[in-house]
Design an enzyme around this catalytic site. Structure first.
Site, PDB file in Angstrom:
ATOM      1  N   ASP A 174      56.096  37.818  43.744  1.00  0.00           N
ATOM      2  CA  ASP A 174      54.675  37.479  43.807  1.00  0.00           C
ATOM      3  C   ASP A 174      54.066  38.250  44.974  1.00  0.00           C
ATOM      4  O   ASP A 174      54.229  37.868  46.134  1.00  0.00           O
ATOM      5  CB  ASP A 174      54.492  35.966  43.989  1.00  0.00           C
TER       6      ASP A 174
ATOM      7  N   LYS B 214      47.629  36.927  39.286  1.00  0.00           N
ATOM      8  CA  LYS B 214      47.713  35.567  39.830  1.00  0.00           C
ATOM      9  C   LYS B 214      46.498  35.301  40.705  1.00  0.00           C
ATOM     10  O   LYS B 214      46.038  36.182  41.433  1.00  0.00           O
ATOM     11  CB  LYS B 214      49.011  35.446  40.625  1.00  0.00           C
TER      12      LYS B 214
ATOM     13  N   LYS C 197      48.679  33.794  36.085  1.00  0.00           N
ATOM     14  CA  LYS C 197      49.252  32.657  36.807  1.00  0.00           C
ATOM     15  C   LYS C 197      48.161  32.008  37.645  1.00  0.00           C
ATOM     16  O   LYS C 197      47.497  32.673  38.448  1.00  0.00           O
ATOM     17  CB  LYS C 197      50.406  33.107  37.698  1.00  0.00           C
TER      18      LYS C 197
END
Length: 238
Positions: free
Chosen positions: A87, A152, A191
């Site tokens: 991430d 994300k 996400k």
């Protein structure tokens, strides 16, 4: 529902005992991954052996303004330690320069993709609370151009977390890129991370396109979905 959740522990003062508990919960509930900082990746990998729970590691967390070299080194170290997903925090201030530094962002993202090739899953954290809709769309296009796997919303450490509007915009941008012939965009997912703490909040962001949820409230969410209290017992009157 559990397979949508990255079970997350990113506090600076996190302990090995807390990571142990995180992994035990993830194994029990069958979450998608646990998400930790680099120093805990090896421990999480060891604790989750024999399960189908992945290990995600944050890179450039949480400001995103680390040098490309530092991010690449962190990504390589995470993969070497056994992480299956990264991430990565976008250097989002580069989107706010005049003119925006698209070339620098794309170069960094491609370097990270090269450092962690497939099957590693690379998710790019935008920090949507700090960006305009136009900047969110631009970041989505840059992630797709670099061959990343996911966009994300947020780190959870800067401004508000995920919103329905952010997720809808990011999903819509991916669909538009696919419509225009960007085949890679069609394989990407969104996400939602930051502030998703209940079944209702999870359902709202999933309804507009989120394919994964980052939260430290994963156990609470799945227990709520089962009609249990925080201690795992049946909730009275639920």
């Amino acid at each position: 529902m559990a397979k949508l959740i990255d079970h997350t522990l990113l506090k600076l003062d996190a302990t090995e005992e807390q990571v142990k508990t995180l992994c035990e919960e993830a194994r029990t509930e069958k979450f998608a991954t646990v998400c930790v900082r680099l120093g805990f990746v090896e421990q999480a990998v060891e604790l989750l052996k024999g399960s189908d729970v992945g290990v995600a590691c944050v890179v450039g967390f949480h400001e995103g303004t680390h040098s490309t070299e530092d991010k690449v080194n962190e990504a390589k170290a995470a993969i070497a330690a056994g992480a299956t997903e990264l991430d990565i925090v976008l250097n989002w201030p580069l989107l706010q320069t005049q003119p925006p530094s698209y070339a620098a962002i794309l170069s960094e993202l491609r370097a990270l993709r090269a450092a962690a090739p497939s099957p590693a899953v690379l998710k790019l954290i935008f920090e949507t609370s700090q960006l305009s809709p136009q900047q969110i769309v631009a970041a989505t296009a840059l992630a797709a151009a670099a061959g990343l796997d996911c966009v994300k919303t947020s780190t959870g450490f800067c401004g508000r977390g995920a919103s329905v509007q952010d997720v809808r915009l990011m999903k819509g941008a991916l669909e538009e890129l696919q419509r225009r012939g960007w085949e890679g965009a069609g394989k990407m997912f969104v996400k939602a991370s930051g502030g998703v703490r209940s079944v209702g909040e999870l359902k709202r962001v999933v309804a507009v396109g989120a394919g994964r949820i980052g939260t430290s409230s994963g156990v609470k969410i799945v227990r709520e979905a089962r009609g249990e209290g925080v201690d795992g017992q049946a909730a009275s009157g639920y």
